[in-house]
Write a protein that holds these residues in place. Structure first.
Motif, PDB file in Angstrom:
ATOM      1  N   PRO A  27       0.812  -1.223   0.000  1.00  0.00           N
ATOM      2  CA  PRO A  27       0.000   0.000   0.000  1.00  0.00           C
ATOM      3  C   PRO A  27       0.851   1.282   0.000  1.00  0.00           C
ATOM      4  O   PRO A  27       0.481   2.272  -0.636  1.00  0.00           O
ATOM      5  CB  PRO A  27      -0.810  -0.105   1.297  1.00  0.00           C
ATOM      6  N   ARG A  28       1.979   1.260   0.688  1.00  0.00           N
ATOM      7  CA  ARG A  28       2.849   2.429   0.741  1.00  0.00           C
ATOM      8  C   ARG A  28       3.405   2.772  -0.644  1.00  0.00           C
ATOM      9  O   ARG A  28       3.419   3.916  -1.055  1.00  0.00           O
ATOM     10  CB  ARG A  28       3.988   2.171   1.735  1.00  0.00           C
ATOM     11  N   VAL A  29       3.843   1.748  -1.401  1.00  0.00           N
ATOM     12  CA  VAL A  29       4.411   1.996  -2.725  1.00  0.00           C
ATOM     13  C   VAL A  29       3.317   2.396  -3.723  1.00  0.00           C
ATOM     14  O   VAL A  29       3.552   3.217  -4.602  1.00  0.00           O
ATOM     15  CB  VAL A  29       5.264   0.809  -3.228  1.00  0.00           C
ATOM     16  N   ILE A  30       2.123   1.852  -3.566  1.00  0.00           N
ATOM     17  CA  ILE A  30       1.002   2.259  -4.433  1.00  0.00           C
ATOM     18  C   ILE A  30       0.681   3.735  -4.203  1.00  0.00           C
ATOM     19  O   ILE A  30       0.450   4.492  -5.154  1.00  0.00           O
ATOM     20  CB  ILE A  30      -0.232   1.355  -4.194  1.00  0.00           C
ATOM     21  N   ALA A  31       0.705   4.163  -2.949  1.00  0.00           N
ATOM     22  CA  ALA A  31       0.457   5.575  -2.639  1.00  0.00           C
ATOM     23  C   ALA A  31       1.571   6.451  -3.209  1.00  0.00           C
ATOM     24  O   ALA A  31       1.304   7.548  -3.722  1.00  0.00           O
ATOM     25  CB  ALA A  31       0.352   5.765  -1.124  1.00  0.00           C
ATOM     26  N   ALA A  32       2.818   5.977  -3.147  1.00  0.00           N
ATOM     27  CA  ALA A  32       3.948   6.737  -3.689  1.00  0.00           C
ATOM     28  C   ALA A  32       3.827   6.881  -5.209  1.00  0.00           C
ATOM     29  O   ALA A  32       4.133   7.940  -5.765  1.00  0.00           O
ATOM     30  CB  ALA A  32       5.267   6.064  -3.320  1.00  0.00           C
ATOM     31  N   ILE A  33       3.370   5.835  -5.886  1.00  0.00           N
ATOM     32  CA  ILE A  33       3.180   5.892  -7.340  1.00  0.00           C
ATOM     33  C   ILE A  33       2.082   6.903  -7.681  1.00  0.00           C
ATOM     34  O   ILE A  33       2.222   7.726  -8.585  1.00  0.00           O
ATOM     35  CB  ILE A  33       2.839   4.496  -7.918  1.00  0.00           C
ATOM     36  N   ALA A  34       0.985   6.860  -6.923  1.00  0.00           N
ATOM     37  CA  ALA A  34      -0.123   7.787  -7.165  1.00  0.00           C
ATOM     38  C   ALA A  34       0.324   9.235  -6.960  1.00  0.00           C
ATOM     39  O   ALA A  34      -0.004  10.119  -7.756  1.00  0.00           O
ATOM     40  CB  ALA A  34      -1.296   7.456  -6.250  1.00  0.00           C
ATOM     41  N   GLU A  35       1.109   9.456  -5.910  1.00  0.00           N
ATOM     42  CA  GLU A  35       1.606  10.813  -5.636  1.00  0.00           C
ATOM     43  C   GLU A  35       2.555  11.279  -6.742  1.00  0.00           C
ATOM     44  O   GLU A  35       2.498  12.427  -7.186  1.00  0.00           O
ATOM     45  CB  GLU A  35       2.315  10.840  -4.286  1.00  0.00           C
ATOM     46  N   GLU A  47      10.899  10.035  -9.143  1.00  0.00           N
ATOM     47  CA  GLU A  47      10.125   9.461  -8.040  1.00  0.00           C
ATOM     48  C   GLU A  47       9.212   8.343  -8.544  1.00  0.00           C
ATOM     49  O   GLU A  47       9.087   7.302  -7.917  1.00  0.00           O
ATOM     50  CB  GLU A  47       9.276  10.536  -7.361  1.00  0.00           C
ATOM     51  N   TYR A  48       8.579   8.590  -9.679  1.00  0.00           N
ATOM     52  CA  TYR A  48       7.671   7.606 -10.268  1.00  0.00           C
ATOM     53  C   TYR A  48       8.430   6.332 -10.632  1.00  0.00           C
ATOM     54  O   TYR A  48       8.020   5.223 -10.285  1.00  0.00           O
ATOM     55  CB  TYR A  48       6.985   8.184 -11.500  1.00  0.00           C
ATOM     56  N   HIS A  49       9.577   6.504 -11.313  1.00  0.00           N
ATOM     57  CA  HIS A  49      10.350   5.330 -11.739  1.00  0.00           C
ATOM     58  C   HIS A  49      10.911   4.552 -10.543  1.00  0.00           C
ATOM     59  O   HIS A  49      10.923   3.315 -10.557  1.00  0.00           O
ATOM     60  CB  HIS A  49      11.466   5.749 -12.704  1.00  0.00           C
ATOM     61  N   ALA A  50      11.321   5.263  -9.508  1.00  0.00           N
ATOM     62  CA  ALA A  50      11.823   4.596  -8.303  1.00  0.00           C
ATOM     63  C   ALA A  50      10.705   3.821  -7.614  1.00  0.00           C
ATOM     64  O   ALA A  50      10.905   2.682  -7.165  1.00  0.00           O
ATOM     65  CB  ALA A  50      12.427   5.624  -7.350  1.00  0.00           C
ATOM     66  N   GLU A  53       9.900   0.723  -9.615  1.00  0.00           N
ATOM     67  CA  GLU A  53      10.945  -0.291  -9.411  1.00  0.00           C
ATOM     68  C   GLU A  53      10.754  -0.975  -8.056  1.00  0.00           C
ATOM     69  O   GLU A  53      10.857  -2.196  -7.949  1.00  0.00           O
ATOM     70  CB  GLU A  53      12.322   0.380  -9.476  1.00  0.00           C
ATOM     71  N   GLN A  54      10.454  -0.194  -7.038  1.00  0.00           N
ATOM     72  CA  GLN A  54      10.201  -0.741  -5.708  1.00  0.00           C
ATOM     73  C   GLN A  54       8.981  -1.657  -5.734  1.00  0.00           C
ATOM     74  O   GLN A  54       8.977  -2.715  -5.112  1.00  0.00           O
ATOM     75  CB  GLN A  54      10.000   0.401  -4.699  1.00  0.00           C
ATOM     76  N   GLN A  55       7.944  -1.259  -6.474  1.00  0.00           N
ATOM     77  CA  GLN A  55       6.744  -2.080  -6.593  1.00  0.00           C
ATOM     78  C   GLN A  55       7.078  -3.428  -7.233  1.00  0.00           C
ATOM     79  O   GLN A  55       6.606  -4.469  -6.788  1.00  0.00           O
ATOM     80  CB  GLN A  55       5.674  -1.370  -7.412  1.00  0.00           C
ATOM     81  N   GLY A  56       7.904  -3.402  -8.259  1.00  0.00           N
ATOM     82  CA  GLY A  56       8.311  -4.650  -8.909  1.00  0.00           C
ATOM     83  C   GLY A  56       9.057  -5.563  -7.959  1.00  0.00           C
ATOM     84  O   GLY A  56       8.840  -6.782  -7.932  1.00  0.00           O
ATOM     85  N   PHE A  57       9.937  -4.978  -7.140  1.00  0.00           N
ATOM     86  CA  PHE A  57      10.671  -5.763  -6.157  1.00  0.00           C
ATOM     87  C   PHE A  57       9.719  -6.387  -5.141  1.00  0.00           C
ATOM     88  O   PHE A  57       9.809  -7.577  -4.831  1.00  0.00           O
ATOM     89  CB  PHE A  57      11.706  -4.882  -5.433  1.00  0.00           C
ATOM     90  N   ILE A  58       8.783  -5.593  -4.621  1.00  0.00           N
ATOM     91  CA  ILE A  58       7.836  -6.082  -3.612  1.00  0.00           C
ATOM     92  C   ILE A  58       6.971  -7.200  -4.177  1.00  0.00           C
ATOM     93  O   ILE A  58       6.794  -8.242  -3.547  1.00  0.00           O
ATOM     94  CB  ILE A  58       6.964  -4.919  -3.074  1.00  0.00           C
ATOM     95  N   GLU A  59       6.424  -7.004  -5.389  1.00  0.00           N
ATOM     96  CA  GLU A  59       5.572  -8.035  -5.988  1.00  0.00           C
ATOM     97  C   GLU A  59       6.356  -9.317  -6.256  1.00  0.00           C
ATOM     98  O   GLU A  59       5.850 -10.423  -6.051  1.00  0.00           O
ATOM     99  CB  GLU A  59       4.930  -7.515  -7.280  1.00  0.00           C
ATOM    100  N   GLY A  60       7.606  -9.164  -6.684  1.00  0.00           N
ATOM    101  CA  GLY A  60       8.453 -10.337  -6.916  1.00  0.00           C
ATOM    102  C   GLY A  60       8.728 -11.093  -5.631  1.00  0.00           C
ATOM    103  O   GLY A  60       8.688 -12.329  -5.593  1.00  0.00           O
TER     104      GLY A  60
END
Length: 158
Positions: A27-35, A47-50, A53-60
């Motif tokens: 949820p934190r990374v989803i909020a960061a992407i939205a922001e 910020e968006y690309h970071a 990338e973090q979202q990809g790591f978490i999902e993996g």
């Protein structure tokens, strides 16, 4: 699919990490992407690309943990008969016969191994040499540095 041995504590650690990833990190990374999207041009938005990338790591990592848990064969050593033999999950005290150095290892699954914490994988050379032996036995372990002889000083079913 082959079942992978895992201790009860190892399963709890993985389930806790999975819960934190799904309940907090995702949820934190989803909020960061939205922001970051609100800031405009996504092509030059670091910020968006970071965050992506973090979202990809978490999902993996979530998929990896779910896969490990689905293939885990959780073994509770406390429920196994105490034969005095070295088996998966026991804590073994060893004495190096050359140096008289004493070490203690717990034999755990591959994903739980942490040599600094005294946990070795059941597939490691030391563990493979120890399995089936008893307290007082002398074991020869083949290491990259040559053969090392250990005496088993204790076997504990913790």
């Amino acid at each position: 699919m082959n079942k992978v041995p895992m201790t009860v504590a190892g399963e709890k650690r993985l389930r806790k990490e999975l819960e934190e990833l799904k309940g907090e990190a995702r949820p934190r990374v989803i909020a960061a992407i939205a922001e970051a999207r609100e800031h405009g041009d996504l092509k030059e938005n670091a910020e968006y690309h970071a965050a992506r990338e973090q979202q990809g790591f978490i999902e993996g990592r979530i998929q990896e943990i779910e896969g490990k848990l689905s293939n885990a064969q959780v073994i509770d050593v406390k429920k196994l008969p105490q034969t005095g033999k070295v088996i998966f999950g026991v804590t073994v005290g060893l004495i190096n016969l050359e140096t008289d150095e004493e070490v203690t290892y717990r034999i755990v699954g591959e994903d739980e191994a942490d040599i600094k914490a005294g946990r070795i994988s059941v597939t490691s050379p030391i563990a493979r040499a120890l399995i089936g032996k008893e307290e007082g036995d002398v074991v020869v372990v083949r290491t990259p540095g040559g053969e090392v002889e250990y005496e088993i000083s204790s076997v504990e079913h913790l």
